[in-house]
Design a protein around this motif. Structure first.
Motif, PDB file in Angstrom:
ATOM      1  N   GLN A   1       0.815  -1.224   0.000  1.00 19.99           N
ATOM      2  CA  GLN A   1       0.000   0.000   0.000  1.00 19.99           C
ATOM      3  C   GLN A   1       0.846   1.270   0.000  1.00 19.99           C
ATOM      4  OE1 GLN A   1      -2.562  -1.456   3.442  1.00 19.99           O
ATOM      5  NE2 GLN A   1      -4.050  -0.341   2.220  1.00 19.99           N
TER       6      GLN A   1
ATOM      7  N   HIS B   1      -6.879  -9.351   6.827  1.00 19.00           N
ATOM      8  CA  HIS B   1      -7.002  -8.305   5.801  1.00 19.00           C
ATOM      9  C   HIS B   1      -5.613  -7.847   5.341  1.00 19.00           C
ATOM     10  CE1 HIS B   1      -8.942  -4.605   4.001  1.00 19.00           C
ATOM     11  NE2 HIS B   1      -7.670  -4.243   4.072  1.00 19.00           N
ATOM     12  N   GLU B   2      -4.731  -7.579   6.302  1.00 20.75           N
ATOM     13  CA  GLU B   2      -3.384  -7.102   5.930  1.00 20.75           C
ATOM     14  C   GLU B   2      -2.583  -8.212   5.255  1.00 20.75           C
ATOM     15  OE1 GLU B   2      -2.954  -4.007   5.890  1.00 20.75           O
ATOM     16  OE2 GLU B   2      -4.785  -3.668   7.039  1.00 20.75           O
TER      17      GLU B   2
ATOM     18  N   GLY C   1     -13.045  -2.032   5.512  1.00 24.10           N
ATOM     19  CA  GLY C   1     -12.659  -0.943   4.637  1.00 24.10           C
ATOM     20  C   GLY C   1     -11.174  -1.073   4.378  1.00 24.10           C
ATOM     21  N   CYS C   2     -10.633  -0.202   3.552  1.00 29.82           N
ATOM     22  CA  CYS C   2      -9.215  -0.306   3.213  1.00 29.82           C
ATOM     23  C   CYS C   2      -8.703   1.079   2.839  1.00 29.82           C
ATOM     24  CB  CYS C   2      -9.053  -1.266   2.038  1.00 29.82           C
ATOM     25  SG  CYS C   2      -7.351  -1.507   1.549  1.00 29.82           S
ATOM     26  N   LEU C   3      -7.525   1.433   3.338  1.00 27.87           N
ATOM     27  CA  LEU C   3      -6.978   2.760   3.047  1.00 27.87           C
ATOM     28  C   LEU C   3      -6.741   2.964   1.549  1.00 27.87           C
ATOM     29  CD1 LEU C   3      -4.439   3.144   6.000  1.00 27.87           C
ATOM     30  CD2 LEU C   3      -6.659   4.279   5.756  1.00 27.87           C
TER      31      LEU C   3
ATOM     32  N   HIS D   1      -3.144  -8.404   1.698  1.00 26.38           N
ATOM     33  CA  HIS D   1      -2.401  -7.415   0.905  1.00 26.38           C
ATOM     34  C   HIS D   1      -1.048  -7.960   0.447  1.00 26.38           C
ATOM     35  CE1 HIS D   1      -4.788  -3.790   0.806  1.00 26.38           C
ATOM     36  NE2 HIS D   1      -4.991  -3.798   2.111  1.00 26.38           N
TER      37      HIS D   1
HETATM   38 NI    NI Z   1      -6.473  -2.764   3.196  1.00 31.08          NI
END
Ligand code: NI
Length: 190
Positions: free
Chosen positions: A50, A140-141, A97-99, A144
């Protein structure tokens, strides 16, 4: 230092990230910057892809969930070269949600308990189990660094409903509360 957050649509978010070695250049500084970026953008987790780096590093801070789960107060952790060994239990839904995907929140089904092996910031290896929201944030992370986004799990109907929003994010046609790096505008500059 705040690092601009890579927006949905950048291929780096779809790559399986690489393990790093303990002598990875400026690792401490990178991790510090990742925490700073996560806090400044009010996230509960941030993974290296990210910020445009395809390496297996992510940071989390679940303190914001302490009202639901008091033991999460101050629960802050860095995961390097992580590998989820097991996921167990009856899957449960939670709105994520996700940044990298601002203002999109959708229910995602995940197993409630995980066992994960990872190295901490000093490259000491741990194998630990987590449940509930801690497991949720880690999953979640972890996704990624595996090149997976939570939107990948949505039904075709939900995907259709957010399609326009995702395209706007990809094309940089959005305003976010924190600095982002958009793939399309990056391409234009070249
Ligand atoms: Ni995320």
């Amino acid at each position: 230092m705040f690092l601009p957050i890579v927006a949905y649509g950048d291929p780096v978010l779809k790559e399986v990230a690489d393990d790093i070695s303990s002598d990875h250049p400026n690792l401490k500084e990178l991790i510090e910057n990742m925490y700073e970026t996560m806090y400044a953008s009010h996230g509960v987790g941030l993974a290296a892809p990210q910020i445009g780096k395809s390496i297996r590093v992510f940071v989390i801070d679940c303190s914001t969930f302490e009202e639901d789960e008091p033991e999460l107060s101050g629960f802050k952790k860095t995961f390097i070269n992580a590998e989820i060994l097991e996921e167990e239990g009856d899957a449960w839904l939670f709105k994520e949600g996700c940044l990298s995907i601002p203002e999109v929140r959708e229910e995602v089904s995940r197993h409630p308990k995980i066992t994960i092996r990872y190295c901490d910031e000093d490259f000491v290896e741990h194998t630990e189990s987590y449940e509930g929201l801690a497991a949720r944030v880690i999953q979640h992370e972890y996704d990624h660094i595996e090149g997976v986004l939570f939107t990948d799990y949505l039904s075709p109907l939900r995907k259709r409903m957010i399609k326009r929003r995702l395209e706007d994010i990809r094309d940089g046609k959005i305003k976010s509360e924190y600095r982002m790096r958009f793939y399309k505008s990056k391409r234009r500059k070249r």
